[in-house]
Design an enzyme around this catalytic site. Structure first.
Site, PDB file in Angstrom:
ATOM      1  N   HIS A 130      -2.027   7.574   5.324  1.00 29.87           N
ATOM      2  CA  HIS A 130      -2.932   6.533   5.810  1.00 29.87           C
ATOM      3  C   HIS A 130      -3.045   5.371   4.828  1.00 29.87           C
ATOM      4  CE1 HIS A 130      -6.962   5.128   7.505  1.00 29.87           C
ATOM      5  NE2 HIS A 130      -6.169   5.168   8.550  1.00 29.87           N
ATOM      6  N   LYS A 172      -2.252   1.954   2.823  1.00 28.13           N
ATOM      7  CA  LYS A 172      -1.632   0.652   3.102  1.00 28.13           C
ATOM      8  C   LYS A 172      -1.359   0.004   1.751  1.00 28.13           C
ATOM      9  CE  LYS A 172      -4.071   1.608   6.957  1.00 28.13           C
ATOM     10  NZ  LYS A 172      -5.084   2.653   7.076  1.00 28.13           N
ATOM     11  N   ASP A 174       8.377  -6.092  -6.872  1.00 26.27           N
ATOM     12  CA  ASP A 174       8.988  -6.247  -8.200  1.00 26.27           C
ATOM     13  C   ASP A 174       8.203  -5.535  -9.300  1.00 26.27           C
ATOM     14  OD1 ASP A 174      11.061  -7.693  -7.164  1.00 26.27           O
ATOM     15  OD2 ASP A 174      10.303  -9.656  -7.785  1.00 26.27           O
ATOM     16  N   HIS A 199     -12.626  -2.353  11.098  1.00 29.13           N
ATOM     17  CA  HIS A 199     -11.626  -1.449  10.518  1.00 29.13           C
ATOM     18  C   HIS A 199     -11.749  -1.375   9.007  1.00 29.13           C
ATOM     19  CE1 HIS A 199      -7.459   0.131   9.780  1.00 29.13           C
ATOM     20  NE2 HIS A 199      -7.805   0.831  10.832  1.00 29.13           N
ATOM     21  N   LYS A 242     -12.848  -0.564   5.114  1.00 25.92           N
ATOM     22  CA  LYS A 242     -13.225   0.599   4.315  1.00 25.92           C
ATOM     23  C   LYS A 242     -13.584   0.077   2.927  1.00 25.92           C
ATOM     24  CE  LYS A 242      -9.523   1.907   7.089  1.00 25.92           C
ATOM     25  NZ  LYS A 242     -10.248   2.133   8.303  1.00 25.92           N
ATOM     26  N   ASP A 273     -24.874  -2.803  -6.202  1.00 27.04           N
ATOM     27  CA  ASP A 273     -25.530  -3.638  -7.222  1.00 27.04           C
ATOM     28  C   ASP A 273     -24.686  -4.863  -7.597  1.00 27.04           C
ATOM     29  OD1 ASP A 273     -27.633  -1.903  -7.210  1.00 27.04           O
ATOM     30  OD2 ASP A 273     -27.143  -0.909  -9.090  1.00 27.04           O
TER      31      ASP A 273
END
Length: 425
Positions: A127, A129, A134, A330, A332, A337
């Site tokens: 899952h 991404k 380089d 979508h 996450k 603080d």
């Protein structure tokens, strides 16, 4: 006088992630920010591009990423692409043919096979991404290769999907690259073993190891320019099914346990375990303002309904729940603080639900920097105030019996699925 942040009733605290202060980090919102930056870096690539994603969809703007990979491979850049067997499966024609012709090497993580998801071992997904260019630039977040105004299941969207990623330069780029290399060669080993090409595999592994060592030596020998300001403090959290099963959740619990003023979490599929719920409740009860920005539109039965039974205890403790309305949420991400003396923020791929926390390979970047935390906080506060609906505790308690039944059924099915896999949450 500032005192150390207290730790309230959370038992033994996990050691914080190793952070270093040499990073340059840019916050990117949606594919509208991410794709142009990603394409520019891939078009400038000289040696290699490592790319991992759950969904690779070439509809609309997604084709821009595919074309950039093809351009890089044609000019001799080593391009390794790994997609998930559930999120992506088999790319539609003509992309597989174009990738092969250009030299883009693509592998599928855990293809489903004839029995599909009937086998619990197939529930473990890739899952993450991630993209490393380089060995110098890292992209990490929750954004798939997917046009913000297109959904594979729901078609055209009226408003863009709400999601974030970061572009990073600094020490954690090497860590991400090594983790991606391990996945690639593990998949390659399985393929070559089936084809009886073990000798070729050993040779390729040695060559890859030598190349990575050369890159490491080159980076370590680089000297920071005189007078250059130190960068942001950041760390990379990788979740796997071996040594780092709960690393991301522990980082969340630690940050929430140390919060003094404010906790803001935006999460697409929110079904926290007992310890994380307890941390949120305790924070709210000791006067920390806790706000959650969650999915407000129906997307999947399990994720939508299974989350709602846990809302009651959170609302009763004073936690604010805002549901995102214009499109699919979508994101996450989280901020703790942001305006205090110890700001903490995270951007990544990990939802706060059992599928992400226990079964999926995930990646989050943690940042301790006031400017970054405040920038992310402003985006989230704006979304809550102008694009969210605050959940009324009285309305929640008075929801129809039909909805309650669906909520409880989905929650029970989620618990049953965890029991089948042998996990506790």
């Amino acid at each position: 006088m500032n005192r150390p942040a207290p730790r309230f009733g959370l038992g033994r605290q996990a050691a914080p992630a190793a952070l270093s202060g040499d990073h340059r980090i840019a916050l990117l919102q949606g594919s509208g920010d991410l794709f142009p930056a990603l394409v520019a870096d891939m078009d400038a690539a000289l040696s290699d591009i490592q790319f991992e994603t759950y969904i690779f969809d070439c509809t609309g703007a997604g084709a821009e990423i595919a074309e950039a990979l093809i351009r890089a491979a044609r000019r001799g850049v080593r391009v390794h692409l790994v997609v998930d067997g559930v999120g992506t499966g088999i790319l539609c024609s003509p992309w597989p043919e174009r990738f092969e012709e250009a030299g883009v090497r693509m592998q599928v993580y855990s293809p489903l096979g004839p029995l599909g998801l009937l086998l619990p071992k197939r529930w473990r997904r890739l899952h993450r991404k991630l993209c490393v260019v380089d060995g110098c630039v890292l992209y990490c977040g929750g954004i798939n290769v997917l046009d913000d105004l297109h959904d594979p299941n729901h078609g055209a969207l009226e408003a863009p999907r709400f999601d974030f990623a970061v572009r990073v330069e600094g020490a954690i780029v090497e860590q991400a690259g090594e983790a991606m290399e391990q996945i690639w060669w593990r998949l390659q080993a399985g393929k070559d073993a089936r084809r009886h090409r073990l000798a070729d595999l050993v040779r390729d592994l040695r060559a890859a190891a030598q190349a990575r060592q050369a890159e490491r030596i080159a980076r370590e020998s680089a000297v920071t320019a005189p007078g250059e300001a130190p960068g942001l403090r950041a760390g990379l959290l990788l979740r796997d099914n071996l040594r780092n099963r709960s690393r991301i959740e522990r980082a969340y619990r630690r940050a929430i346990g140390n919060a003094r003023e404010e906790v803001i979490i935006a999460n697409a599929y929110f079904l926290p375990g007992r310890k994380l719920r307890h941390a949120l409740v305790l924070a709210a009860r000791r006067g920390v303002r806790v706000r959650l920005l969650l999915q407000g539109r129906y997307e999947y039965f399990m994720q939508y309904h299974a989350a709602r039974p846990v809302y009651g205890a959170l609302l009763a403790a004073g936690v604010e729940i805002h549901e995102y309305a214009p499109s699919f949420l979508h994101a996450k991400v989280a901020v703790v603080d942001a305006q205090g003396s110890h700001p903490w923020a995270t951007v990544g791929s990990s939802n706060l639900d059992p599928l992400s926390m226990l079964l999926a390979r995930e990646a989050n970047v943690v940042v301790e920097d006031a400017g970054f935390a405040q920038a992310l906080r402003s985006r989230l506060v704006d979304a809550m105030e102008h694009a969210g609906r605050r959940l009324d505790p009285l309305a929640y308690g008075a929801r129809p019996w039909g909805q309650r039944l669906r909520d409880r059924a989905a929650f029970a099915l989620m618990r049953l699925a965890l029991w089948v896999t042998g996990n506790r949450y």
